[in-house]
Write a protein that holds these residues in place. Structure first.
Motif, short mmCIF file in Angstrom:
data_model
loop_
_atom_site.label_atom_id
_atom_site.label_comp_id
_atom_site.label_asym_id
_atom_site.label_seq_id
_atom_site.Cartn_x
_atom_site.Cartn_y
_atom_site.Cartn_z
N SER A 67 68.31 43.58 34.20
CA SER A 67 67.72 44.90 34.20
C SER A 67 68.31 45.76 35.31
N GLN A 84 58.12 44.99 26.79
CA GLN A 84 59.24 45.69 26.16
C GLN A 84 59.14 45.54 24.65
N ASP A 112 62.75 51.12 26.12
CA ASP A 112 62.27 49.78 25.79
C ASP A 112 60.86 49.47 26.29
N THR A 113 60.42 50.07 27.38
CA THR A 113 59.29 49.57 28.15
C THR A 113 57.99 50.29 27.81
N LYS A 175 58.06 40.51 25.17
CA LYS A 175 59.26 41.14 24.64
C LYS A 175 59.14 41.09 23.12
N LEU A 199 66.93 46.17 26.35
CA LEU A 199 66.41 44.96 25.72
C LEU A 199 67.38 44.47 24.65
#
Length: 312
Positions: A67, A84, A112-113, A175, A199
């Motif tokens: 990351s 994510q 993504d988050t 995830k 991701l």
């Protein structure tokens, strides 16, 4: 899947010697990977000199922490649950950041988050983004995909586990991958490249030939920039990295030096091992289930096992 006939394994995984007989060019294809089983030349030249994987494909390749600034910024947000998520429907990534409004259960701090202070199921989170999902169907942008229809595949994956979106409650550090592919999808292999800071997909692999397991930590499999979409890195055999949601198992294996995989056979170090029963026994499974290599898209947490047992 079985094979029969060749008396020995050519080359094995000995040293850093590569064969001239099989190197593989990996073309971009629609839905399946077109491979030449007799093979031509690898996508890039291979040498066995150790190289630093920070080159060529633009990765930072800090294996322990991929990351970058996006993740560090998101860590400043105070929320009860953070994880994510990527949602890919028929070749299109759903923009969750645009889909969620101020009154949504989830908010996105980057592509993504996600963050939330409420307990919510995956189905509810997806619904607020315009994706109606249950275990066997998914509807998005006016079209419904049904897993019972031939050629349609729907996967809800949290870390390495398949889940029912209506039953699964999101937890911190999840995830989440949602992947939908159908025969009329505008999907190509290897698909749209995902940068390393975003991701992407990881898993494990065991590849054994005549009882000897290939060591994917060796330099010949770790060439800097040998393939942007699929590779090993940092001197590690696990995990493998797939930087797209549309990398098939056949494509991935065929990027590696001395290996070419089609739906009919595996060619390893110049020897062809058909699944049909020549030259020995060939087993190809993902998470314990047999797969068609050029139809199966690698997913996060996949455990790939390939075993070639040549006949004497």
């Amino acid at each position: 899947m079985t094979t029969a006939g060749c008396s020995s394994v050519t080359g094995g995984d000995d040293g850093d010697t590569t064969t001239d007989a099989v190197t593989t060019e990996v073309p971009e294809t629609t839905d399946t990977v077109t491979s030449n089983e007799t093979a031509t030349s690898n996508e890039t030249s291979h040498n066995d000199t150790a190289t630093n994987e920070t080159a060529s494909d633009g990765h930072s390749h800090s294996h322990g922490n991929e990351s970058t600034s996006e993740a560090s910024n998101s860590s400043d947000i105070d929320a009860a649950y953070t994880g994510q998520m990527a949602v890919m429907v028929a070749g299109e990534r759903v923009s969750l950041a645009e889909a969620y409004g101020s009154d949504s259960t989830l908010t996105m701090s980057d592509k993504d988050t996600w963050h939330t202070n409420e307990t919510t199921t995956l189905a509810t989170a997806l619904s607020e983004a315009g994706v109606e999902a249950n275990e066997s169907t998914l509807s998005y942008a006016g079209k419904t995909y049904d897993a019972s229809e031939n050629g349609t595949k729907i996967s809800y994956r949290v870390d390495s586990h398949e889940v029912d979106p209506e039953e699964y409650t999101l937890e911190s550090d999840d995830k989440v991958w949602v992947l939908v592919v159908s025969n009329d999808s505008n999907v190509t292999t290897p698909g749209e490249y995902i940068p390393p800071e975003n991701l992407h997909v990881h898993g494990t692999i065991e590849f054994t030939v005549d009882g000897d397991e290939l060591d994917f930590s060796r330099d010949k499999y770790q060439q800097a920039g040998h393939n942007d979409h699929f590779h090993f890195e940092g001197g590690h055999a696990d995990p493998w990295h797939a930087h797209s949601a549309h990398v098939t198992l056949g494509y991935a294996m065929s990027t590696l030096d001395g290996i070419n995989m089609t739906d009919e056979a595996i060619v390893y170090n110049g020897v062809r091992y058909p699944y049909s029963g020549e030259n020995g026994t060939v087993t190809v499974t993902v998470n314990g289930e047999p797969v068609a290599p050029n139809d199966y898209y690698l997913k996060n947490g996949d455990s790939v096992r390939i075993v070639i047992e040549p006949s004497d």
